[in-house]
Design an enzyme around this catalytic site. Structure first.
Site, PDB file in Angstrom:
ATOM      1  N   ASP A   1      56.162  52.858  -3.844  1.00  0.00           N
ATOM      2  CA  ASP A   1      56.747  51.756  -4.584  1.00  0.00           C
ATOM      3  C   ASP A   1      58.146  51.711  -5.061  1.00  0.00           C
ATOM      4  O   ASP A   1      58.598  52.853  -4.909  1.00  0.00           O
ATOM      5  CB  ASP A   1      55.820  51.619  -5.917  1.00  0.00           C
ATOM      6  CG  ASP A   1      55.998  50.616  -6.958  1.00  0.00           C
ATOM      7  OD1 ASP A   1      56.301  49.533  -6.262  1.00  0.00           O
ATOM      8  OD2 ASP A   1      55.533  50.555  -8.107  1.00  0.00           O
TER       9      ASP A   1
ATOM     10  N   HIS B   1      62.250  46.558   1.518  1.00  0.00           N
ATOM     11  CA  HIS B   1      61.184  46.819   2.414  1.00  0.00           C
ATOM     12  C   HIS B   1      61.364  47.319   3.738  1.00  0.00           C
ATOM     13  O   HIS B   1      60.697  48.313   4.315  1.00  0.00           O
ATOM     14  CB  HIS B   1      60.286  45.613   2.796  1.00  0.00           C
ATOM     15  CG  HIS B   1      59.584  45.027   1.481  1.00  0.00           C
ATOM     16  ND1 HIS B   1      59.198  45.657   0.554  1.00  0.00           N
ATOM     17  CD2 HIS B   1      59.520  43.583   0.963  1.00  0.00           C
ATOM     18  CE1 HIS B   1      58.610  44.983  -0.427  1.00  0.00           C
ATOM     19  NE2 HIS B   1      58.877  43.729  -0.171  1.00  0.00           N
TER      20      HIS B   1
ATOM     21  N   THR C   1      45.842  43.691  -2.056  1.00  0.00           N
ATOM     22  CA  THR C   1      45.161  42.469  -2.255  1.00  0.00           C
ATOM     23  C   THR C   1      46.042  41.587  -3.277  1.00  0.00           C
ATOM     24  O   THR C   1      46.172  40.304  -2.848  1.00  0.00           O
ATOM     25  CB  THR C   1      43.762  42.406  -2.866  1.00  0.00           C
ATOM     26  OG1 THR C   1      42.955  43.425  -2.010  1.00  0.00           O
ATOM     27  CG2 THR C   1      43.012  41.098  -2.821  1.00  0.00           C
TER      28      THR C   1
ATOM     29  N   ARG D   1      52.482  37.307  -3.916  1.00  0.00           N
ATOM     30  CA  ARG D   1      54.116  37.364  -4.096  1.00  0.00           C
ATOM     31  C   ARG D   1      54.413  35.893  -3.350  1.00  0.00           C
ATOM     32  O   ARG D   1      53.959  35.371  -2.755  1.00  0.00           O
ATOM     33  CB  ARG D   1      54.716  38.495  -3.212  1.00  0.00           C
ATOM     34  CG  ARG D   1      54.091  39.809  -4.008  1.00  0.00           C
ATOM     35  CD  ARG D   1      55.032  41.072  -3.697  1.00  0.00           C
ATOM     36  NE  ARG D   1      54.759  42.140  -4.404  1.00  0.00           N
ATOM     37  CZ  ARG D   1      55.361  43.223  -4.146  1.00  0.00           C
ATOM     38  NH1 ARG D   1      56.345  43.349  -3.434  1.00  0.00           N
ATOM     39  NH2 ARG D   1      54.840  44.163  -5.136  1.00  0.00           N
TER      40      ARG D   1
ATOM     41  N   LEU E   1      47.124  64.511  12.499  1.00  0.00           N
ATOM     42  CA  LEU E   1      47.008  63.709  11.292  1.00  0.00           C
ATOM     43  C   LEU E   1      46.271  62.192  11.552  1.00  0.00           C
ATOM     44  O   LEU E   1      46.559  61.581  12.497  1.00  0.00           O
ATOM     45  CB  LEU E   1      48.361  63.646  10.670  1.00  0.00           C
ATOM     46  CG  LEU E   1      48.503  62.805   9.710  1.00  0.00           C
ATOM     47  CD1 LEU E   1      47.898  63.476   8.260  1.00  0.00           C
ATOM     48  CD2 LEU E   1      49.871  62.146   9.344  1.00  0.00           C
TER      49      LEU E   1
ATOM     50  N   ARG F   1      52.701  58.476  -6.690  1.00  0.00           N
ATOM     51  CA  ARG F   1      53.269  57.300  -6.784  1.00  0.00           C
ATOM     52  C   ARG F   1      54.873  57.313  -7.090  1.00  0.00           C
ATOM     53  O   ARG F   1      55.387  58.224  -8.090  1.00  0.00           O
ATOM     54  CB  ARG F   1      52.527  56.353  -7.911  1.00  0.00           C
ATOM     55  CG  ARG F   1      53.180  55.016  -7.883  1.00  0.00           C
ATOM     56  CD  ARG F   1      52.516  53.836  -8.845  1.00  0.00           C
ATOM     57  NE  ARG F   1      53.193  52.695  -8.751  1.00  0.00           N
ATOM     58  CZ  ARG F   1      52.233  51.605  -8.841  1.00  0.00           C
ATOM     59  NH1 ARG F   1      51.081  51.798  -9.232  1.00  0.00           N
ATOM     60  NH2 ARG F   1      52.775  50.401  -8.778  1.00  0.00           N
TER      61      ARG F   1
ATOM     62  N   ARG G   1      50.766  53.860 -12.970  1.00  0.00           N
ATOM     63  CA  ARG G   1      49.364  53.160 -12.851  1.00  0.00           C
ATOM     64  C   ARG G   1      48.917  53.399 -11.445  1.00  0.00           C
ATOM     65  O   ARG G   1      49.472  53.633 -10.563  1.00  0.00           O
ATOM     66  CB  ARG G   1      49.672  51.705 -13.267  1.00  0.00           C
ATOM     67  CG  ARG G   1      50.595  50.966 -12.579  1.00  0.00           C
ATOM     68  CD  ARG G   1      50.614  49.427 -13.152  1.00  0.00           C
ATOM     69  NE  ARG G   1      51.696  49.002 -12.525  1.00  0.00           N
ATOM     70  CZ  ARG G   1      53.021  48.530 -13.055  1.00  0.00           C
ATOM     71  NH1 ARG G   1      53.300  49.279 -14.458  1.00  0.00           N
ATOM     72  NH2 ARG G   1      53.934  48.079 -12.617  1.00  0.00           N
TER      73      ARG G   1
ATOM     74  N   GLU H   1      44.764  65.113  -8.271  1.00  0.00           N
ATOM     75  CA  GLU H   1      45.916  65.256  -8.991  1.00  0.00           C
ATOM     76  C   GLU H   1      46.798  64.274  -8.860  1.00  0.00           C
ATOM     77  O   GLU H   1      47.016  63.807  -7.645  1.00  0.00           O
ATOM     78  CB  GLU H   1      46.519  66.655  -8.803  1.00  0.00           C
ATOM     79  CG  GLU H   1      45.505  67.781  -8.855  1.00  0.00           C
ATOM     80  CD  GLU H   1      45.060  68.170 -10.337  1.00  0.00           C
ATOM     81  OE1 GLU H   1      46.077  67.864 -11.253  1.00  0.00           O
ATOM     82  OE2 GLU H   1      43.810  68.308 -10.408  1.00  0.00           O
TER      83      GLU H   1
HETATM   84  C1  IPE Z   1      51.245  48.586  -5.628  1.00  0.00           C
HETATM   85  O1  IPE Z   1      52.683  48.127  -5.788  1.00  0.00           O
HETATM   86  C2  IPE Z   1      50.845  48.169  -4.275  1.00  0.00           C
HETATM   87  C3  IPE Z   1      51.465  48.804  -3.053  1.00  0.00           C
HETATM   88  C4  IPE Z   1      52.559  49.747  -3.148  1.00  0.00           C
HETATM   89  C5  IPE Z   1      51.188  48.456  -1.736  1.00  0.00           C
HETATM   90  P1  IPE Z   1      52.866  47.190  -6.584  1.00  0.00           P
HETATM   91  O2  IPE Z   1      54.487  47.140  -6.893  1.00  0.00           O
HETATM   92  O3  IPE Z   1      52.093  45.840  -6.080  1.00  0.00           O
HETATM   93  O4  IPE Z   1      51.974  47.307  -8.065  1.00  0.00           O
HETATM   94  P2  IPE Z   1      52.366  46.801  -9.551  1.00  0.00           P
HETATM   95  O5  IPE Z   1      52.450  45.010  -9.375  1.00  0.00           O
HETATM   96  O6  IPE Z   1      53.443  47.275  -9.966  1.00  0.00           O
HETATM   97  O7  IPE Z   1      51.056  47.200 -10.133  1.00  0.00           O
HETATM   98  C1  IPE Z   2      56.395  48.588  -2.797  1.00  0.00           C
HETATM   99  O1  IPE Z   2      57.889  48.047  -3.481  1.00  0.00           O
HETATM  100  C2  IPE Z   2      56.128  47.794  -1.542  1.00  0.00           C
HETATM  101  C3  IPE Z   2      55.081  47.030  -1.835  1.00  0.00           C
HETATM  102  C4  IPE Z   2      54.287  46.423  -2.871  1.00  0.00           C
HETATM  103  C5  IPE Z   2      54.569  45.972  -0.524  1.00  0.00           C
HETATM  104  P1  IPE Z   2      57.822  46.739  -4.258  1.00  0.00           P
HETATM  105  O2  IPE Z   2      57.991  45.583  -3.438  1.00  0.00           O
HETATM  106  O3  IPE Z   2      56.687  46.821  -5.233  1.00  0.00           O
HETATM  107  O4  IPE Z   2      59.182  47.039  -5.352  1.00  0.00           O
HETATM  108  P2  IPE Z   2      59.410  47.071  -6.753  1.00  0.00           P
HETATM  109  O5  IPE Z   2      58.278  47.580  -7.434  1.00  0.00           O
HETATM  110  O6  IPE Z   2      59.279  45.519  -6.879  1.00  0.00           O
HETATM  111  O7  IPE Z   2      60.489  47.563  -6.950  1.00  0.00           O
HETATM  112 MG    MG Z   3      56.366  47.514  -7.128  1.00  0.00          MG
END
Ligand code: IPE
Ligand code: IPE
Ligand code: MG
Length: 247
Positions: A21, A38, A67, A72, A132, A189, A195, A208
């Site tokens: 994330d 990304h 999902t 987005r 792996l 995470r 979360r 953990e």
């Molecule tokens: C969770 O991240 C999904 C992935 C990392 C693929 P999100 O950024 O989509 O989750 P929320 O919206 O912050 O919970």
């Molecule tokens: C995680 O990064 C990648 C995916 C969910 C695909 P985000 O795109 O959620 O990045 P933030 O959380 O908005 O910074």
């Molecule tokens: Mg995110």
């Protein structure tokens, strides 16, 4: 000295799951589009995959697209799908060199045809690798997975393939997308969010949890080792008390 030298090699988890994330925030901090974030996340994927393979970890599950991420903006979803195709094509060679087997968990039918084809090719090419298992969670959500398992079990009961008495926790696990894999002992995470976001709810029952502030595109092998050291310093009691574990 690297954190790698501090790792106890016989106390490594067999399965690590990661919610990658923070790509969007990483890009925005640089005045760039979320998609730029990304793209820059790919290096981190390469680093953790290589680190996990080198350490002899059995399974690495990466949450790449949930999902809920279908909601987005279309431009971002399309860019993510294209990036996925490109990354899989570019990285197949490295996966082969590192003896990594690719696997995908998630609702594959919802992915665009070109993405599915690309994934299937890579899964096929890497299928006889013995190191792996890189498990990509794509169009994945845990509630989808659990409902899907319940439906399959209900079908098998009504077709008299199984009886209700057969159903227990191990049995249920076999109907999940991670069937045959150990549950993750460690879930990481990045980006400071604390979360689960609909990820492996059943499988993480006793994992953990490790949360760090690093944004995913900045995550490197050293950060991964740091998470593993943190994991190794915890006492996993599974409902028991400390004294019982020392016997
Ligand atoms: C969770 O991240 C999904 C992935 C990392 C693929 P999100 O950024 O989509 O989750 P929320 O919206 O912050 O919970
Ligand atoms: C995680 O990064 C990648 C995916 C969910 C695909 P985000 O795109 O959620 O990045 P933030 O959380 O908005 O910074
Ligand atoms: Mg995110």
């Amino acid at each position: 000295m690297s954190n790698k030298d501090l790792l106890e090699k016989d106390k490594l988890p067999s399965h690590v799951a990661i919610i990658m994330d923070g790509n969007g925030r990483w890009a925005r901090k640089r005045g760039n589009s979320r998609i730029f974030g990304h793209k820059n996340g790919v290096k981190a994927v390469r680093e953790v995959t290589e680190a996990a393979a080198e350490l002899g970890i059995g399974y690495l599950t990466l949450y790449a697209f949930s999902t809920e991420n279908w909601n987005r903006p279309k431009t971002e979803v399309d860019a993510l799908m294209s990036l996925l195709v490109k990354t899989i094509s570019d990285e197949t060679k490295t996966l082969m060199e590192n003896n990594v087997q690719l696997n995908v968990i998630g609702f594959k039918d919802s992915l665009p045809q070109r993405v599915r084809k690309n994934l299937e090719d890579c899964i096929e090419k890497t299928s006889s690798n013995t190191g792996l298992v890189l498990n990509l969670a794509l169009s994945y959500s845990s509630r989808w997975e659990i409902i899907d398992a319940v439906k399959k079990i209900a079908d098998d009961v009504s077709n008299k393939k199984i009886s209700v008495d057969d159903i227990n926790a191990d049995f249920f696990s076999n109907y999940l997308t991670t069937s045959g894999m150990p549950d993750p002992e460690l879930m990481i995470r990045t980006s400071g969010e604390t979360r689960i976001s609909n990820f492996l709810l059943w499988q993480l029952a006793y994992a953990e949890l490790y949360f760090c502030d690093v944004l995913w595109p900045d995550f490197r092998k050293e950060n991964f080792y740091e998470a593993l050291i943190n994991y190794q310093n915890r006492e996993r009691r599974f409902g028991m008390i400390s004294e019982q574990l020392k016997k």
